[in-house]
Design a protein around this motif. Structure first.
Motif, PDB file in Angstrom:
ATOM      1  N   MET A 190     -25.566 -20.600 -97.352  1.00  0.00           N
ATOM      2  CA  MET A 190     -24.585 -19.488 -97.109  1.00  0.00           C
ATOM      3  C   MET A 190     -23.064 -20.046 -97.615  1.00  0.00           C
ATOM      4  SD  MET A 190     -24.293 -19.214 -93.051  1.00  0.00           S
ATOM      5  CE  MET A 190     -26.126 -19.093 -93.014  1.00  0.00           C
ATOM      6  N   ALA A 191     -23.038 -21.303 -97.955  1.00  0.00           N
ATOM      7  CA  ALA A 191     -21.872 -21.828 -98.291  1.00  0.00           C
ATOM      8  C   ALA A 191     -21.094 -21.037 -99.459  1.00  0.00           C
ATOM      9  CB  ALA A 191     -22.095 -23.432 -98.679  1.00  0.00           C
ATOM     10  N   LEU A 192     -19.883 -20.973 -99.230  1.00  0.00           N
ATOM     11  CA  LEU A 192     -19.218 -20.370-100.486  1.00  0.00           C
ATOM     12  C   LEU A 192     -18.884 -21.314-101.522  1.00  0.00           C
ATOM     13  CD1 LEU A 192     -16.618 -18.465 -98.390  1.00  0.00           C
ATOM     14  CD2 LEU A 192     -18.277 -17.404 -99.451  1.00  0.00           C
ATOM     15  N   ASN A 193     -18.928 -20.761-102.597  1.00  0.00           N
ATOM     16  CA  ASN A 193     -18.504 -21.577-103.897  1.00  0.00           C
ATOM     17  C   ASN A 193     -16.886 -22.056-103.965  1.00  0.00           C
ATOM     18  OD1 ASN A 193     -16.780 -19.587-105.412  1.00  0.00           O
ATOM     19  ND2 ASN A 193     -18.772 -18.766-106.010  1.00  0.00           N
ATOM     20  N   ILE A 237     -19.171 -13.760 -92.780  1.00  0.00           N
ATOM     21  CA  ILE A 237     -17.995 -13.948 -93.515  1.00  0.00           C
ATOM     22  C   ILE A 237     -18.465 -13.936 -94.922  1.00  0.00           C
ATOM     23  CG2 ILE A 237     -16.402 -15.736 -94.169  1.00  0.00           C
ATOM     24  CD1 ILE A 237     -16.140 -16.326 -91.146  1.00  0.00           C
ATOM     25  N   GLU A 238     -19.445 -14.778 -95.267  1.00  0.00           N
ATOM     26  CA  GLU A 238     -19.981 -14.883 -96.500  1.00  0.00           C
ATOM     27  C   GLU A 238     -20.256 -13.385 -97.338  1.00  0.00           C
ATOM     28  OE1 GLU A 238     -22.698 -15.267-100.011  1.00  0.00           O
ATOM     29  OE2 GLU A 238     -23.097 -14.407 -98.061  1.00  0.00           O
ATOM     30  N   ASP A 239     -20.852 -12.691 -96.701  1.00  0.00           N
ATOM     31  CA  ASP A 239     -21.202 -11.292 -97.033  1.00  0.00           C
ATOM     32  C   ASP A 239     -19.836 -10.657 -97.156  1.00  0.00           C
ATOM     33  OD1 ASP A 239     -23.140  -8.999 -97.403  1.00  0.00           O
ATOM     34  OD2 ASP A 239     -22.069  -8.056 -95.965  1.00  0.00           O
ATOM     35  N   ARG A 258     -18.037  -8.978-101.116  1.00  0.00           N
ATOM     36  CA  ARG A 258     -17.582  -7.729-101.052  1.00  0.00           C
ATOM     37  C   ARG A 258     -15.852  -7.703-101.541  1.00  0.00           C
ATOM     38  NH1 ARG A 258     -21.096  -4.020 -97.157  1.00  0.00           N
ATOM     39  NH2 ARG A 258     -22.671  -5.294 -96.505  1.00  0.00           N
ATOM     40  N   GLY A 259     -15.391  -8.689-101.530  1.00  0.00           N
ATOM     41  CA  GLY A 259     -14.014  -8.647-101.775  1.00  0.00           C
ATOM     42  C   GLY A 259     -13.004  -9.000-100.848  1.00  0.00           C
ATOM     43  N   ILE A 260     -13.573  -9.281 -99.624  1.00  0.00           N
ATOM     44  CA  ILE A 260     -12.399  -9.658 -98.623  1.00  0.00           C
ATOM     45  C   ILE A 260     -11.924 -10.967 -98.728  1.00  0.00           C
ATOM     46  CG2 ILE A 260     -12.118  -9.484 -96.044  1.00  0.00           C
ATOM     47  CD1 ILE A 260     -12.577  -6.816 -97.314  1.00  0.00           C
ATOM     48  N   SER A 261     -10.730 -11.350 -98.556  1.00  0.00           N
ATOM     49  CA  SER A 261     -10.258 -12.580 -98.675  1.00  0.00           C
ATOM     50  C   SER A 261      -9.573 -13.337 -97.532  1.00  0.00           C
ATOM     51  CB  SER A 261      -9.341 -12.747 -99.827  1.00  0.00           C
ATOM     52  OG  SER A 261      -8.378 -11.810 -99.463  1.00  0.00           O
ATOM     53  N   ASP A 262      -9.426 -12.462 -96.490  1.00  0.00           N
ATOM     54  CA  ASP A 262      -8.707 -13.186 -95.222  1.00  0.00           C
ATOM     55  C   ASP A 262      -9.580 -12.830 -93.821  1.00  0.00           C
ATOM     56  OD1 ASP A 262      -6.157 -14.221 -96.236  1.00  0.00           O
ATOM     57  OD2 ASP A 262      -6.027 -12.087 -96.939  1.00  0.00           O
ATOM     58  N   PHE A 263      -9.610 -13.673 -93.140  1.00  0.00           N
ATOM     59  CA  PHE A 263     -10.302 -13.592 -91.922  1.00  0.00           C
ATOM     60  C   PHE A 263      -9.801 -14.122 -90.618  1.00  0.00           C
ATOM     61  CE2 PHE A 263     -13.240 -13.759 -95.674  1.00  0.00           C
ATOM     62  CZ  PHE A 263     -14.129 -12.745 -95.241  1.00  0.00           C
ATOM     63  N   HIS A 264      -9.753 -13.363 -89.788  1.00  0.00           N
ATOM     64  CA  HIS A 264      -9.235 -13.844 -88.254  1.00  0.00           C
ATOM     65  C   HIS A 264     -10.244 -14.051 -87.205  1.00  0.00           C
ATOM     66  CE1 HIS A 264      -5.686 -13.753 -85.673  1.00  0.00           C
ATOM     67  NE2 HIS A 264      -6.238 -12.852 -84.689  1.00  0.00           N
ATOM     68  N   LEU A 265     -10.285 -15.335 -86.921  1.00  0.00           N
ATOM     69  CA  LEU A 265     -11.312 -15.638 -86.049  1.00  0.00           C
ATOM     70  C   LEU A 265     -10.858 -15.532 -84.622  1.00  0.00           C
ATOM     71  CD1 LEU A 265     -12.174 -16.877 -88.889  1.00  0.00           C
ATOM     72  CD2 LEU A 265     -13.802 -18.424 -87.488  1.00  0.00           C
ATOM     73  N   PHE A 296     -17.756  -1.513 -91.869  1.00  0.00           N
ATOM     74  CA  PHE A 296     -16.375  -2.013 -92.220  1.00  0.00           C
ATOM     75  C   PHE A 296     -16.036  -1.626 -93.599  1.00  0.00           C
ATOM     76  CE2 PHE A 296     -13.673  -5.105 -94.271  1.00  0.00           C
ATOM     77  CZ  PHE A 296     -12.532  -4.823 -93.449  1.00  0.00           C
ATOM     78  N   GLU A 297     -16.885  -1.807 -94.444  1.00  0.00           N
ATOM     79  CA  GLU A 297     -16.824  -1.389 -96.006  1.00  0.00           C
ATOM     80  C   GLU A 297     -16.343   0.161 -95.966  1.00  0.00           C
ATOM     81  OE1 GLU A 297     -18.348  -2.595-100.263  1.00  0.00           O
ATOM     82  OE2 GLU A 297     -19.633  -2.325 -98.804  1.00  0.00           O
ATOM     83  N   ARG A 298     -17.265   1.182 -95.226  1.00  0.00           N
ATOM     84  CA  ARG A 298     -16.920   2.452 -95.293  1.00  0.00           C
ATOM     85  C   ARG A 298     -15.454   2.619 -94.621  1.00  0.00           C
ATOM     86  NH1 ARG A 298     -22.434   2.241 -93.962  1.00  0.00           N
ATOM     87  NH2 ARG A 298     -22.269   2.484 -91.982  1.00  0.00           N
ATOM     88  N   TYR A 299     -15.250   2.069 -93.723  1.00  0.00           N
ATOM     89  CA  TYR A 299     -14.094   2.261 -92.866  1.00  0.00           C
ATOM     90  C   TYR A 299     -12.667   1.906 -93.903  1.00  0.00           C
ATOM     91  CZ  TYR A 299     -10.046   1.062 -89.671  1.00  0.00           C
ATOM     92  OH  TYR A 299      -8.825   0.869 -89.144  1.00  0.00           O
TER      93      TYR A 299
END
Length: 299
Positions: free
Chosen positions: A1-4, A256-258, A262-269, A186-189
């Motif tokens: 599941m590692a991102l490139n 996060i990988e999924d 889908r085009g999301i680039s920022d994440f708040h953990l 989330f994508e629908r939202y």
């Protein structure tokens, strides 16, 4: 599941912490900070209690972040139970400490989530008014909240999106969401948010699961749905903390990988003031620590 590598280069991360309530908790917080800052987050945020109940510890914690770490630090700010003048005084205190970024929230009532909310007659009625007030007070960076599964007090998601639009129209720079586990939802939202003309970034809040039973209690209070697949993933690991932690890291990294696909680039953990699980999530995604960032951490 590692991102490139290209995907990792596009992604920004931020962390949330909360003020410690004891000497032991303070040691735990700063140990976590000294380790998590090696991941070079874009910013960190520090929470602020209902009715300003943690103003002093929040200010102390934020001040130490600013003076003793290289991390861009945001303070949560609520307006519940306070006059505008009292809120402005809080803002000035944090400004003097070096705060340039606020997470502007209405806040829960002192009686807790679900208790009836009554705006202070001399205060800001809601977060959208607070955002407008902050914009008048200074050139602050302003983040706000968003609720993919709706705020517990809202009649529906549409009402939440209407409030988010008012916050964005009043000058919010980004929205940080309540944690969730259903990426399709989330994508629908997000599609509804964009259809409403809201263009600010909507940053998914990611909660690595340290204890599923405790999380369910917390999720029930804030309206987050716990999908059945999580029970299946964690089944049989109640008395196996190491294996449970590995599953938790895999679940959060996969989410996060999924979302990144889908085009999301920022994440708040949401760190819960602990570092091992958050670090394991980022390791699973292929990120590398930058130990040079830790010089002077929590000194």
């Amino acid at each position: 599941m590692a991102l490139n590598q290209d995907a990792r280069n596009r992604i920004g991360i931020s962390f949330e912490f909360f003020p410690p309530k004891s000497e032991e908790a303070e040691g735990q917080l700063w140990k976590a900070v000294s380790e998590l800052q090696d991941w070079n987050p874009d910013f960190v945020s520090v929470t602020y209690g209902a009715g300003g109940t943690t103003k002093a510890p929040t200010l102390a914690t934020v001040s130490r972040f600013i003076s003793s770490t290289p991390l861009a630090t945001a303070s949560h700010l609520t307006c519940v139970g306070a006059t505008k003048e009292e809120t402005h005084s809080v803002v000035e205190s944090f400004r003097k400490a070096g705060v340039k970024h606020f997470v502007a929230l209405r806040g829960d009532t002192p009686d807790g989530v679900g208790a009836p909310y009554t705006p202070h007659p001399g205060g800001y009625a809601n977060a959208s008014e607070l955002v407008a007030g902050l914009r008048e007070l200074g050139d602050f960076e302003i983040s706000v909240s968003a609720y993919p599964e709706k705020h517990p007090e809202s009649r529906d998601v549409a009402a939440d999106i209407d409030m988010l639009k008012r916050k964005a129209d009043n000058g919010a720079d980004r929205a940080l969401t309540q944690f969730f586990f259903d990426n399709d939802n989330f994508e629908r939202y997000l599609e509804k948010v964009r259809a409403a003309g809201i263009t600010i970034p909507v940053v998914p809040g990611i909660m690595p699961i340290m204890n599923l039973t405790q999380l369910k209690r917390f999720a029930g209070a804030c309206g987050t749905v716990i999908p059945a697949f999580l029970d299946e993933r964690f089944e049989g690991y109640d008395d196996k903390p190491e294996e449970r932690a590995k599953v938790a890291a895999d679940v959060a990294a996969a989410q996060i990988e999924d979302l990144a696909r889908r085009g999301i680039s920022d994440f708040h953990l949401y760190t819960m003031n602990r570092s091992p699980l958050v670090s394991a999530v980022l390791t699973n995604l292929g990120f590398k620590r930058n130990a040079a960032q830790s010089a002077g951490a929590a000194a």
